[in-house]
Design a protein around this motif. Structure first.
Motif, mmCIF file in Angstrom:
data_model
loop_
_atom_site.group_PDB
_atom_site.id
_atom_site.type_symbol
_atom_site.label_atom_id
_atom_site.label_comp_id
_atom_site.label_asym_id
_atom_site.label_seq_id
_atom_site.Cartn_x
_atom_site.Cartn_y
_atom_site.Cartn_z
ATOM 1 N N GLY A 76 42.108 35.116 45.216
ATOM 2 C CA GLY A 76 42.028 35.738 44.842
ATOM 3 C C GLY A 76 43.282 36.875 43.911
ATOM 4 N N GLU A 77 44.226 36.841 45.053
ATOM 5 C CA GLU A 77 45.584 37.086 45.248
ATOM 6 C C GLU A 77 45.962 36.536 44.486
ATOM 7 O OE1 GLU A 77 46.849 38.539 48.649
ATOM 8 O OE2 GLU A 77 44.970 39.729 49.408
ATOM 9 N N ILE A 78 46.177 35.112 44.152
ATOM 10 C CA ILE A 78 46.863 34.485 43.956
ATOM 11 C C ILE A 78 46.205 34.463 42.437
ATOM 12 C CG2 ILE A 78 47.264 31.839 43.289
ATOM 13 C CD1 ILE A 78 47.759 31.108 46.595
ATOM 14 N N GLY A 79 45.296 34.781 41.871
ATOM 15 C CA GLY A 79 44.713 34.638 40.993
ATOM 16 C C GLY A 79 45.186 35.882 40.016
ATOM 17 N N CYS A 80 45.180 36.712 41.149
ATOM 18 C CA CYS A 80 45.564 37.838 39.990
ATOM 19 C C CYS A 80 47.327 37.741 39.555
ATOM 20 C CB CYS A 80 45.333 38.687 40.665
ATOM 21 S SG CYS A 80 43.461 39.369 40.807
ATOM 22 N N LEU A 81 47.876 37.776 40.964
ATOM 23 C CA LEU A 81 49.435 37.657 40.331
ATOM 24 C C LEU A 81 50.066 36.439 39.418
ATOM 25 C CD1 LEU A 81 50.761 37.428 44.523
ATOM 26 C CD2 LEU A 81 51.081 39.198 42.377
ATOM 27 N N PHE A 82 48.820 35.346 39.157
ATOM 28 C CA PHE A 82 49.809 34.359 38.805
ATOM 29 C C PHE A 82 49.417 34.551 37.585
ATOM 30 C CE2 PHE A 82 50.124 30.932 41.477
ATOM 31 C CZ PHE A 82 51.192 30.814 41.570
ATOM 32 N N THR A 83 48.195 35.392 37.477
ATOM 33 C CA THR A 83 47.142 35.962 35.682
ATOM 34 C C THR A 83 48.700 37.062 34.615
ATOM 35 O OG1 THR A 83 45.201 35.867 35.989
ATOM 36 C CG2 THR A 83 46.025 36.903 34.263
ATOM 37 N N GLY A 84 49.233 38.115 36.330
ATOM 38 C CA GLY A 84 49.750 38.999 36.170
ATOM 39 C C GLY A 84 51.561 38.520 35.418
ATOM 40 N N LEU A 85 51.881 37.912 36.226
ATOM 41 C CA LEU A 85 52.930 37.028 35.580
ATOM 42 C C LEU A 85 53.605 36.198 34.538
ATOM 43 C CD1 LEU A 85 55.637 36.058 36.827
ATOM 44 C CD2 LEU A 85 54.952 33.885 38.608
ATOM 45 N N LEU A 86 51.551 36.143 34.241
ATOM 46 C CA LEU A 86 51.908 35.172 32.414
ATOM 47 C C LEU A 86 51.617 35.590 31.518
ATOM 48 C CD1 LEU A 86 50.573 32.081 31.129
ATOM 49 C CD2 LEU A 86 48.792 32.699 31.294
#
Length: 108
Positions: A76-86
């Motif tokens: 979940g954390e990786i998904g949120c971080l990568f979505t925000g970074l994208l």
């Protein structure tokens, strides 16, 4: 010492959530990024995703939130971080919506 790490994560995450919310509501971007951001809405949404991820990580570390399985938390954390970074990268790379041709069409 563990409270310092969790408290720092929670503070930085809360700061990013507040800045993302301000950007979404008003279109205001920090002066250091203002020159590069072409789409403030995407930038605010990206900051909101990244801030939420960091805030939840800090709250779980402090023991305020109930811990779920580490697999779900990490994914979940990786998904949120990568979505925000994208989203933040897209807010910098996409051309602005309004160009001079749209502002002053020929023949008008």
């Amino acid at each position: 010492m563990a409270w310092a790490v969790g408290g720092t994560c929670a503070f930085v995450g809360l700061l990013a959530v507040v800045l993302g919310t301000v950007t979404l509501r008003t279109g205001w971007v920090l002066p250091t990024a203002r020159r590069h951001v072409t789409r403030p809405g995407l930038h605010g949404l990206g900051a909101l995703f990244m801030g939420t991820s960091i805030l939840l990580q800090g709250l779980v570390h402090l023991g305020i939130l109930a811990a779920v399985s580490w697999e779900a938390r990490v994914l979940g954390e990786i998904g949120c971080l990568f979505t925000g970074l994208l989203l933040i990268a897209l807010s910098h790379l996409l051309p602005p919506r309004r160009t001079l041709e749209h502002a002053d069409p020929p023949g008008a």
